[in-house]
Design an enzyme around this catalytic site. Structure first.
Site, mmCIF file in Angstrom:
data_model
loop_
_atom_site.group_PDB
_atom_site.id
_atom_site.type_symbol
_atom_site.label_atom_id
_atom_site.label_comp_id
_atom_site.label_asym_id
_atom_site.label_seq_id
_atom_site.Cartn_x
_atom_site.Cartn_y
_atom_site.Cartn_z
ATOM 1 N N ASN A 258 0.916 -1.263 -0.047
ATOM 2 C CA ASN A 258 0.019 -0.062 -0.001
ATOM 3 C C ASN A 258 0.790 1.335 -0.014
ATOM 4 O O ASN A 258 1.921 1.212 0.649
ATOM 5 C CB ASN A 258 -0.743 -0.083 1.230
ATOM 6 C CG ASN A 258 -1.558 -1.152 1.466
ATOM 7 O OD1 ASN A 258 -2.443 -1.777 0.693
ATOM 8 N ND2 ASN A 258 -1.049 -1.997 2.862
ATOM 9 N N HIS A 290 11.509 -5.517 -1.072
ATOM 10 C CA HIS A 290 10.853 -6.035 -1.793
ATOM 11 C C HIS A 290 9.514 -4.670 -2.081
ATOM 12 O O HIS A 290 9.162 -4.504 -3.088
ATOM 13 C CB HIS A 290 10.039 -7.173 -1.707
ATOM 14 C CG HIS A 290 9.176 -7.996 -2.444
ATOM 15 N ND1 HIS A 290 9.192 -8.933 -3.491
ATOM 16 C CD2 HIS A 290 7.749 -7.433 -2.687
ATOM 17 C CE1 HIS A 290 8.281 -9.376 -4.121
ATOM 18 N NE2 HIS A 290 7.334 -8.261 -3.690
ATOM 19 N N GLU A 291 8.942 -4.553 -0.757
ATOM 20 C CA GLU A 291 7.859 -3.481 -0.913
ATOM 21 C C GLU A 291 8.293 -2.134 -1.253
ATOM 22 O O GLU A 291 7.383 -1.429 -1.804
ATOM 23 C CB GLU A 291 7.090 -3.696 0.821
ATOM 24 C CG GLU A 291 6.633 -5.070 1.027
ATOM 25 C CD GLU A 291 5.690 -5.788 0.003
ATOM 26 O OE1 GLU A 291 4.854 -5.095 -0.555
ATOM 27 O OE2 GLU A 291 6.064 -7.103 0.042
ATOM 28 N N GLU A 313 5.711 -7.907 -9.485
ATOM 29 C CA GLU A 313 6.454 -8.739 -8.612
ATOM 30 C C GLU A 313 7.671 -9.233 -9.154
ATOM 31 O O GLU A 313 8.511 -9.489 -8.290
ATOM 32 C CB GLU A 313 5.348 -10.160 -8.484
ATOM 33 C CG GLU A 313 3.945 -9.747 -7.880
ATOM 34 C CD GLU A 313 4.321 -9.064 -6.581
ATOM 35 O OE1 GLU A 313 5.210 -8.931 -5.811
ATOM 36 O OE2 GLU A 313 3.321 -8.212 -6.165
#
Ligand SMILES: [Zn+2]
Length: 827
Positions: A258, A290-291, A313
């Protein structure tokens, strides 16, 4: 898709944390490109109270109908309208317990059970919180406000602009308008959050449940680093004034990107001194990285359709490792990438039941146990291949160009490779199409013909398959000559086969030098493999190459082209191996083979594993050393467990002593915590089982709980296995129920009982979060189904029709069972 586009959402929410309900209303400003009579919005599990449209300055009620199957509401406008329009919808919903949409997460404080409300919207669950155009292409800005208890904290993507007391213990919290973004990236959170923060140009905070900020410092510091790296590498500043990293107890996935309000499972963000292992610490960094990459790949530039989900991804996976290695080069992160991502992807993609990285089917694509290894791991591995092919600077330049060109908008696959091609002036489009748009990957077969090598490609599958596919393969070869020299030769394999001149007096050659290519290799002549074996033994080959040779050989065993005996014999070349990557891979391959084979073959596998790993353990030592490499610690924890299963007397004795001192309340080094607990369970009785359940109930750290859940899956005695199974269904919180089950499914003592257990507890298992239920099937069926093949097949033939969503995972699990069954019964 309709030509009606949202511009801005004003979302007003009043969550009721004691009744698990919420009231909401949303004002949607939108634009109809052509005049329309009707507007369709996505909704799910919401009760609509009222719906109106603005006409001549005031709202007038609109009739609407619900299409429950399609998760839509259809609004009939009083008259045909084009251009700008404003809708207002009042509604009510439930703060559910599904870990999807706007849901509740439980925690215990001072002995009291309490809840927070948080959101998880990817891929299509924003519609559970407000009526919306729930598709990534339909970007808009969002203005959120919430009425909450005065003592609670509200969090959303943007910072708070105003808080106003409303009396009676309630307050109104308003948030700044977000950048233009997709619905799946919105975040709503309410609860007793506590923060630690790092003030800089961008405010970075970690939010936790009360009393947990003491464990947040590590994540906060790495979050700041990952943000700095990303801004620098991508050449675009992070656009929001704040970035929250939020630890949430009940969470289905690992983390969620988010925008400005990233959510994590607690064990993937919080770091507990003396409990978190080095592996756990690395995982925290990798997940934060990653986020963070998603804040650009996904949030700033979003896939125009779910079939391009790999654009999110694959990059996040790739940079998950890339960012960590930048700060911790000594962690051997790319070796771990090859083992943890590339290997899993090659295994997954060698099934008939696979699909291209660009997944066909658009709207219905979701992240599952079937799709994740393709879009995360294969995608990330193909990016590594492309980066090595175009070079680091071209790769970075191409990505910057791509991000800049599509910022705040959407992109599809071709936008990416066109950007890479533009910057590198290399045939990236042609190459990427062959890797992204078709399923599977090639096997390159090689033999000598005079002074040339004959390279031939065909699709690699474990079970036979006729396929006319070809790839554009960047092939790098290390060639060794009689005079002791060696050189690297690079070429592009563009057709079915080619001759490559390597010169005379070649004594050995290794295809896929450094393992940068996403393909398997088969040496058709035994002499060539032997020549490599001796260079493995002398370590003239890199550890990546030493890994690749045996790992490809093991894949050929699974494919029925090489016997397990030949593989075991080849392992003699690794008798002095000391590098993490080949060792962790060999240990894993032997372990999986040992679960499949029976009788004399199984004995041979165990004894090979036992002698090889005992030698490794005596080299690295039973006890963790203060300054040792991370990969040494990680390997030790893995092989202690394997050696216990191979009945290594020294390991069983060592672990028993450690475990009994742990039970007496003494400290245990975190880097052997998991294996010692597992071996404690393996050798344990009823009192050990009870010790675990008591400690699980009182533990305050999710890392320790994870180790104990692994141990719950590691009992030997059938009675205890059954008690553990029952405990999982009755006591383990929903977010973690799948964890012990996956351990049981790889525990040779539990494996023979798993299929029957699955069948008789189907109803309870089906209640798991869909993603977790699929993981249970994928874990149990391929090995637990051995010996019950016909029964398993016939059960799922009927079942697949009823469980449409789990179909892909069932099919791939059945295929794995066939492969394992063929291995077990091979001569
Ligand atoms: Zn991701």
């Amino acid at each position: 898709m309709s030509d009606v586009n949202p511009i801005n959402y004003r979302i007003h929410l009043e969550p009721d944390l004691s009744g698990f309900k919420f009231k909401g209303n949303v004002e949607i400003s939108l634009e109809a490109v052509e005049p329309v009579h009707e507007i369709s919005l996505n909704i799910l599990d919401l009760a609509i109270v009222n719906c109106s449209v603005k006409q001549d300055g005031s709202y007038v009620d609109c009739p609407f109908s619900l299409e429950t199957e399609k998760e839509e509401m259809r609004i009939s406008l009083p008259e045909e309208r084009g251009g700008k329009l404003d809708l207002k919808i009042e509604y009510e919903g439930e703060i559910n317990d599904k870990m999807a949409g706007f849901y509740r997460s439980r925690y215990v404080l001072g002995g009291n059970e309490k809840y927070i409300a948080v959101s998880q919207f990817e891929e299509s669950d924003a519609r559970r919180a407000f009526p919306c155009f729930d598709h990534p292409l339909k970007k808009a800005t969002f203005e959120v406000e919430m009425i909450v208890d005065e003592k609670l904290v509200a969090i959303s993507n943007a910072p708070i602009t105003a808080e106003k007391s409303l009396g009676e213990g309630r307050k109104l919290v308003k948030f700044e308008r977000t950048p233009r973004m997709s619905t799946y990236l919105l975040f709503l959170g309410v609860g007793e959050f506590e923060f630690i923060e790092d003030r800089g140009k961008v405010l970075v905070r970690v939010a936790t449940m009360p009393g947990m900020t003491a464990y947040a410092k590590f994540g906060l510091e790495f979050g700041r680093k990952a943000l700095e790296f990303s801004e620098d590498y991508y050449g675009i500043k992070y656009p929001l004034p704040k970035l929250d990293l939020i630890a949430i107890a009940d969470f289905a996935a690992g983390a969620m990107e988010n925008w400005g309000a990233i959510t994590f499972r607690e064990n993937l963000l919080l770091h507990y001194p003396n409990i978190t292992s080095k592996a756990g610490e690395e995982r925290i960094c990798e997940v934060i990285a990653h986020e963070m990459a998603h804040q650009w790949f996904g949030n700033l530039v979003t896939p125009s359709d779910w079939k391009y989900l790999w654009l999110n991804e694959s990059f996040a996976t790739y940079f998950g490792y890339g960012i960590v290695t930048h700060y911790y080069p000594e962690w051997d992160i790319w070796e771990q990438f090859l083992h943890g991502q590339t290997d899993g992807a090659l295994d997954r993609d060698a099934l008939h039941e696979t699909f291209p990285i660009e997944i066909p089917g658009g709207e219905h694509v979701v992240i599952t146990a079937s799709t994740a290894p393709i879009i995360y791991s294969k995608g990330g591995s193909v990016l590594r291949q492309v980066e090595r092919y175009v070079g680091k600077e071209n790769f970075k330049g191409g990505l910057r160009h791509y991000l800049r060109k599509h910022e705040y908008g959407c992109a599809s696959s071709h936008d990416l490779w066109e950007a890479l091609e533009e910057v590198s002036a290399m045939p990236v489009t042609k190459m990427m199409k062959s890797w992204i748009e078709q399923p599977g990957f090639p096997l390159v077969e090689v033999k000598r013909e005079g002074d040339t090598l004959l390279l031939t490609q065909r699709r690699f599958t474990y079970l036979d398959k006729e396929a006319e596919q070809q790839w554009l393969i960047p092939v790098a070869i290390q060639v060794f000559y009689g005079d002791g020299q060696s050189k690297r030769i690079s070429t592009l394999l563009e057709s079915r086969s080619m001759h490559l001149d390597v010169g005379g007096d070649v004594v050995a050659y290794k295809i896929n030098h450094e393992q940068t290519g996403f393909y398997r290799v088969r040496y058709l002549e035994g002499n060539d493999l032997e020549a490599l074996g001796s260079r493995v033994a002398t370590k003239e080959l890199s550890q990546e190459d030493r890994w690749g040779i045996q790992n490809d050989l093991y894949a050929l065993v699974r494919g029925g082209q090489v016997s397990i005996d030949d593989y075991l014999q080849f392992l003699a070349s690794y008798s002095k191996e000391d590098a993490f990557l080949p060792l962790t891979s060999i240990a894993g391959n032997l372990f999986r083979a040992h679960l499949i084979f029976q009788g004399a073959r199984e004995d041979k596998i165990s004894s090979t594993g036992k002698s090889l790993l005992e030698r490794v353990l005596s080299d690295i030592g039973f006890e963790p050393e203060p300054e040792e490499r991370h990969t040494v610690s990680i390997l030790r924890d893995q092989i202690l467990w394997h050696l216990a299963l191979y009945e290594s007397a020294d390991v069983l004795e060592f672990a028993a002593a450690k475990f009994s001192s742990l039970m007496r309340g003494q400290k245990l080094h975190p880097d052997i915590m998991r294996s010692v607990m597992q071996i404690g369970a393996l050798q344990g009785d009823k009192s050990v089982f009870e010790w675990f359940t008591e400690r699980l109930a009182s533990s305050e750290s999710e890392h320790e709980r994870m180790d104990m859940l692994a141990a719950l899956g590691s009992f030997k005695e059938l009675k205890l296995i059954e008690k553990a199974q029952q405990y999982v269904l009755e006591e383990v919180p929903p977010r973690n129920k799948f964890v012990p089950i996956t351990y049981m499914a790889a525990n040779p003592h539990a494996v023979p009982h798993m299929w029957a257990w699955y069948r008789s507890n189907l109803e309870a298992l089906e209640k798991f979060h869909p993603m977790h239920y699929e993981r249970v099937i994928a874990a149990i069926v391929p090995v637990g189904g051995l010996g019950y093949e016909e029964e398993v097949d016939s059960f799922f033939q009927g079942y697949m029709g009823k469980k449409e969503k789990a179909k892909d995972v069932i099919k791939l699990s059945l295929e794995r069972l066939r492969i394992n069954s063929r291995m077990r019964n091979s001569l």
